[in-house]
Design a protein around this motif. Structure first.
Motif, PDB file in Angstrom:
ATOM      1  N   GLU A 216       0.859  -1.177   0.000  1.00 21.64           N
ATOM      2  CA  GLU A 216       0.000   0.000   0.000  1.00 21.64           C
ATOM      3  C   GLU A 216       0.893   1.224   0.000  1.00 21.64           C
ATOM      4  O   GLU A 216       1.736   1.388   0.888  1.00 21.64           O
ATOM      5  CB  GLU A 216      -0.907   0.019   1.224  1.00 21.64           C
ATOM      6  CG  GLU A 216      -1.804   1.251   1.292  1.00 21.64           C
ATOM      7  CD  GLU A 216      -2.557   1.376   2.613  1.00 21.64           C
ATOM      8  OE1 GLU A 216      -3.503   2.163   2.675  1.00 21.64           O
ATOM      9  OE2 GLU A 216      -2.177   0.683   3.581  1.00 21.64           O
ATOM     10  N   CYS A 217       0.758   2.079  -0.997  1.00 22.32           N
ATOM     11  CA  CYS A 217       1.560   3.297  -1.074  1.00 22.32           C
ATOM     12  C   CYS A 217       0.842   4.411  -0.324  1.00 22.32           C
ATOM     13  O   CYS A 217      -0.255   4.826  -0.711  1.00 22.32           O
ATOM     14  CB  CYS A 217       1.786   3.690  -2.535  1.00 22.32           C
ATOM     15  SG  CYS A 217       2.683   5.240  -2.726  1.00 22.32           S
ATOM     16  N   THR A 218       1.459   4.901   0.731  1.00 22.22           N
ATOM     17  CA  THR A 218       0.840   5.927   1.575  1.00 22.22           C
ATOM     18  C   THR A 218       1.563   7.269   1.493  1.00 22.22           C
ATOM     19  O   THR A 218       1.267   8.175   2.259  1.00 22.22           O
ATOM     20  CB  THR A 218       0.815   5.459   3.040  1.00 22.22           C
ATOM     21  OG1 THR A 218       2.169   5.233   3.481  1.00 22.22           O
ATOM     22  CG2 THR A 218       0.028   4.169   3.190  1.00 22.22           C
ATOM     23  N   THR A 219       2.524   7.388   0.563  1.00 21.35           N
ATOM     24  CA  THR A 219       3.353   8.603   0.517  1.00 21.35           C
ATOM     25  C   THR A 219       2.880   9.618  -0.512  1.00 21.35           C
ATOM     26  O   THR A 219       3.503  10.661  -0.665  1.00 21.35           O
ATOM     27  CB  THR A 219       4.811   8.234   0.204  1.00 21.35           C
ATOM     28  OG1 THR A 219       4.874   7.624  -1.090  1.00 21.35           O
ATOM     29  CG2 THR A 219       5.366   7.267   1.245  1.00 21.35           C
ATOM     30  N   GLY A 220       1.808   9.327  -1.214  1.00 24.75           N
ATOM     31  CA  GLY A 220       1.336  10.252  -2.238  1.00 24.75           C
ATOM     32  C   GLY A 220       0.894  11.586  -1.662  1.00 24.75           C
ATOM     33  O   GLY A 220       0.387  11.666  -0.536  1.00 24.75           O
ATOM     34  N   VAL A 221       1.096  12.637  -2.438  1.00 29.90           N
ATOM     35  CA  VAL A 221       0.676  13.984  -2.049  1.00 29.90           C
ATOM     36  C   VAL A 221      -0.717  14.224  -2.625  1.00 29.90           C
ATOM     37  O   VAL A 221      -0.927  14.152  -3.840  1.00 29.90           O
ATOM     38  CB  VAL A 221       1.656  15.038  -2.574  1.00 29.90           C
ATOM     39  CG1 VAL A 221       1.159  16.445  -2.214  1.00 29.90           C
ATOM     40  CG2 VAL A 221       3.046  14.801  -2.020  1.00 29.90           C
ATOM     41  N   SER A 222      -1.684  14.500  -1.745  1.00 26.98           N
ATOM     42  CA  SER A 222      -3.067  14.645  -2.178  1.00 26.98           C
ATOM     43  C   SER A 222      -3.239  15.812  -3.144  1.00 26.98           C
ATOM     44  O   SER A 222      -2.756  16.922  -2.899  1.00 26.98           O
ATOM     45  CB  SER A 222      -3.976  14.828  -0.964  1.00 26.98           C
ATOM     46  OG  SER A 222      -5.334  14.935  -1.372  1.00 26.98           O
ATOM     47  N   ILE A 223      -3.918  15.544  -4.261  1.00 27.34           N
ATOM     48  CA  ILE A 223      -4.256  16.579  -5.236  1.00 27.34           C
ATOM     49  C   ILE A 223      -5.695  17.031  -5.044  1.00 27.34           C
ATOM     50  O   ILE A 223      -6.001  18.215  -5.024  1.00 27.34           O
ATOM     51  CB  ILE A 223      -4.053  16.056  -6.671  1.00 27.34           C
ATOM     52  CG1 ILE A 223      -2.590  15.671  -6.903  1.00 27.34           C
ATOM     53  CG2 ILE A 223      -4.516  17.091  -7.694  1.00 27.34           C
ATOM     54  CD1 ILE A 223      -2.342  15.013  -8.235  1.00 27.34           C
TER      55      ILE A 223
ATOM     56  N   PHE B 275       0.796  -2.447  -6.703  1.00 24.55           N
ATOM     57  CA  PHE B 275       0.600  -1.738  -5.444  1.00 24.55           C
ATOM     58  C   PHE B 275      -0.778  -1.106  -5.426  1.00 24.55           C
ATOM     59  O   PHE B 275      -1.415  -0.941  -6.476  1.00 24.55           O
ATOM     60  CB  PHE B 275       1.677  -0.670  -5.222  1.00 24.55           C
ATOM     61  CG  PHE B 275       1.529   0.548  -6.106  1.00 24.55           C
ATOM     62  CD1 PHE B 275       0.915   1.704  -5.631  1.00 24.55           C
ATOM     63  CD2 PHE B 275       1.997   0.545  -7.408  1.00 24.55           C
ATOM     64  CE1 PHE B 275       0.769   2.824  -6.426  1.00 24.55           C
ATOM     65  CE2 PHE B 275       1.860   1.664  -8.235  1.00 24.55           C
ATOM     66  CZ  PHE B 275       1.238   2.801  -7.737  1.00 24.55           C
ATOM     67  N   TYR B 276      -1.250  -0.771  -4.231  1.00 26.93           N
ATOM     68  CA  TYR B 276      -2.484   0.004  -4.068  1.00 26.93           C
ATOM     69  C   TYR B 276      -2.100   1.425  -3.684  1.00 26.93           C
ATOM     70  O   TYR B 276      -1.310   1.631  -2.759  1.00 26.93           O
ATOM     71  CB  TYR B 276      -3.348  -0.588  -2.961  1.00 26.93           C
ATOM     72  CG  TYR B 276      -4.569  -1.341  -3.456  1.00 26.93           C
ATOM     73  CD1 TYR B 276      -5.722  -0.671  -3.841  1.00 26.93           C
ATOM     74  CD2 TYR B 276      -4.553  -2.725  -3.543  1.00 26.93           C
ATOM     75  CE1 TYR B 276      -6.835  -1.354  -4.297  1.00 26.93           C
ATOM     76  CE2 TYR B 276      -5.664  -3.424  -4.005  1.00 26.93           C
ATOM     77  CZ  TYR B 276      -6.797  -2.733  -4.377  1.00 26.93           C
ATOM     78  OH  TYR B 276      -7.888  -3.414  -4.831  1.00 26.93           O
TER      79      TYR B 276
ATOM     80  N   PHE C 200      -5.342  -7.833  -5.475  1.00 26.68           N
ATOM     81  CA  PHE C 200      -4.947  -7.421  -6.810  1.00 26.68           C
ATOM     82  C   PHE C 200      -5.569  -8.376  -7.821  1.00 26.68           C
ATOM     83  O   PHE C 200      -5.721  -9.571  -7.543  1.00 26.68           O
ATOM     84  CB  PHE C 200      -3.423  -7.458  -6.961  1.00 26.68           C
ATOM     85  CG  PHE C 200      -2.703  -6.425  -6.150  1.00 26.68           C
ATOM     86  CD1 PHE C 200      -2.760  -5.082  -6.487  1.00 26.68           C
ATOM     87  CD2 PHE C 200      -1.962  -6.799  -5.043  1.00 26.68           C
ATOM     88  CE1 PHE C 200      -2.084  -4.127  -5.746  1.00 26.68           C
ATOM     89  CE2 PHE C 200      -1.282  -5.864  -4.290  1.00 26.68           C
ATOM     90  CZ  PHE C 200      -1.352  -4.526  -4.638  1.00 26.68           C
ATOM     91  N   PRO C 201      -5.956  -7.877  -9.001  1.00 24.93           N
ATOM     92  CA  PRO C 201      -6.418  -8.807 -10.036  1.00 24.93           C
ATOM     93  C   PRO C 201      -5.355  -9.865 -10.312  1.00 24.93           C
ATOM     94  O   PRO C 201      -4.163  -9.547 -10.401  1.00 24.93           O
ATOM     95  CB  PRO C 201      -6.626  -7.900 -11.252  1.00 24.93           C
ATOM     96  CG  PRO C 201      -6.872  -6.541 -10.671  1.00 24.93           C
ATOM     97  CD  PRO C 201      -6.004  -6.467  -9.450  1.00 24.93           C
ATOM     98  N   ALA C 202      -5.780 -11.119 -10.419  1.00 29.66           N
ATOM     99  CA  ALA C 202      -4.825 -12.195 -10.696  1.00 29.66           C
ATOM    100  C   ALA C 202      -4.079 -11.914 -11.995  1.00 29.66           C
ATOM    101  O   ALA C 202      -4.650 -11.413 -12.969  1.00 29.66           O
ATOM    102  CB  ALA C 202      -5.557 -13.528 -10.773  1.00 29.66           C
TER     103      ALA C 202
ATOM    104  N   ALA D  15      -1.966 -11.820  -5.556  1.00 28.78           N
ATOM    105  CA  ALA D  15      -1.324 -11.033  -4.496  1.00 28.78           C
ATOM    106  C   ALA D  15      -2.375 -10.165  -3.825  1.00 28.78           C
ATOM    107  O   ALA D  15      -3.408  -9.840  -4.418  1.00 28.78           O
ATOM    108  CB  ALA D  15      -0.201 -10.165  -5.061  1.00 28.78           C
ATOM    109  N   ASP D  16      -2.091  -9.782  -2.566  1.00 31.12           N
ATOM    110  CA  ASP D  16      -3.045  -8.992  -1.802  1.00 31.12           C
ATOM    111  C   ASP D  16      -2.299  -8.190  -0.754  1.00 31.12           C
ATOM    112  O   ASP D  16      -1.420  -8.728  -0.064  1.00 31.12           O
ATOM    113  CB  ASP D  16      -4.066  -9.914  -1.129  1.00 31.12           C
ATOM    114  CG  ASP D  16      -5.175  -9.148  -0.440  1.00 31.12           C
ATOM    115  OD1 ASP D  16      -4.994  -8.811   0.749  1.00 31.12           O
ATOM    116  OD2 ASP D  16      -6.208  -8.884  -1.058  1.00 31.12           O
ATOM    117  N   VAL D  17      -2.625  -6.904  -0.660  1.00 36.34           N
ATOM    118  CA  VAL D  17      -1.981  -6.046   0.347  1.00 36.34           C
ATOM    119  C   VAL D  17      -2.190  -6.603   1.748  1.00 36.34           C
ATOM    120  O   VAL D  17      -1.287  -6.601   2.588  1.00 36.34           O
ATOM    121  CB  VAL D  17      -2.528  -4.611   0.258  1.00 36.34           C
ATOM    122  CG1 VAL D  17      -2.106  -3.791   1.467  1.00 36.34           C
ATOM    123  CG2 VAL D  17      -2.051  -3.936  -1.025  1.00 36.34           C
ATOM    124  N   ASP D  18      -3.416  -7.101   2.017  1.00 35.42           N
ATOM    125  CA  ASP D  18      -3.751  -7.599   3.347  1.00 35.42           C
ATOM    126  C   ASP D  18      -3.329  -9.052   3.571  1.00 35.42           C
ATOM    127  O   ASP D  18      -3.522  -9.581   4.665  1.00 35.42           O
ATOM    128  CB  ASP D  18      -5.269  -7.491   3.566  1.00 35.42           C
ATOM    129  CG  ASP D  18      -5.780  -6.080   3.302  1.00 35.42           C
ATOM    130  OD1 ASP D  18      -5.159  -5.137   3.814  1.00 35.42           O
ATOM    131  OD2 ASP D  18      -6.787  -5.929   2.584  1.00 35.42           O
TER     132      ASP D  18
END
Length: 228
Positions: A40-47, A121-122, A133-135, A161-164
């Protein structure tokens, strides 16, 4: 003597026109750094409410003077690309959305290119749990022609694959109709191959639905192949 000097002149001209026949060095695929695989990508800057700016990073690769970053929205299969000479680039992408990304290395002196691995990634959103994630359909490749076994069978294989990390299983749809609506089997999260019966000179379609323990699902999209 006249013939001697003429021969020397011809040799000089031939050597000067010969040049270097060695091909330019081919670029090497880059190693990806961030966002991490199946993360999970949490570093993005909100637009705004739906998008954030994410910076992608990779390592420099040999014989490369430019890179093309490709990020694909796995819900719409729409790609975004950007070219750069640097080893990072930023793109505005959807919040709470699954993506795949890869980097293509190029050398202006060579016609060859090299592509990195593809990572999933999400991009972080407001949700606290994510669908798988889609297989990724591995074999047969879409558009390929396949030789069946003596038993008139082929093996479908995929990866999940799955983030969780909570995939509960896969359901496989397979038929000679597009889209395939016939479910031919369910497997657990640890089994990513299924053998199916096929007939010669037939085009088949298949897809995989992934389900996690929360009941979230994802659709791989449809691949097609032909049996000899």
């Amino acid at each position: 003597m006249k013939h001697f000097f003429l021969s020397i002149l011809i040799l000089i001209l031939l050597s000067s026109c010969g040049g270097n026949d060695d091909p330019p060095p081919a670029p090497v695929g880059a190693n990806l750094v961030f966002p991490l695989e199946s993360s999970e990508c949490t570093t993005g800057v909100s637009i705004n409410d739906t998008q954030s700016q994410v910076t992608f990073e990779w390592l420099a690769s040999a014989n490369t003077d430019s890179y093309t970053l490709s990020a694909v929205n796995l819900e719409t299969n729409m790609p975004q690309t950007i070219s750069t000479a640097a080893t990072s680039a930023s793109l505005p992408i959807g919040k709470g959305t699954p993506y795949s990304w890869s980097v293509t290395s190029r050398n202006s002196s060579s016609d060859q290119i090299a592509t990195s691995e593809t990572w999933l990634f999400y991009n972080s959103g407001s949700q606290t749990t994510y669908a798988p994630f889609p297989a990724q359909l591995v074999s047969p490749l879409s558009g390929s022609t396949v030789q069946k076994s003596i038993a008139n069978e082929i093996a479908l294989s995929w990866s999940g694959a799955d983030v969780d990390s909570d995939i509960s299983g896969f359901e496989i749809f397979f038929s000679d109709q597009n889209p395939p609506t016939s479910s031919v089997g369910n497997t657990t999260s640890t089994i990513t191959e299924l053998v199916v019966s096929v007939e010669s000179n037939t085009i088949y379609y298949w897809k995989v639905i992934t389900t996690d323990l929360e009941g979230n699902t994802s659709d791989s999209g449809v691949f097609e192949f032909k049996i000899l």
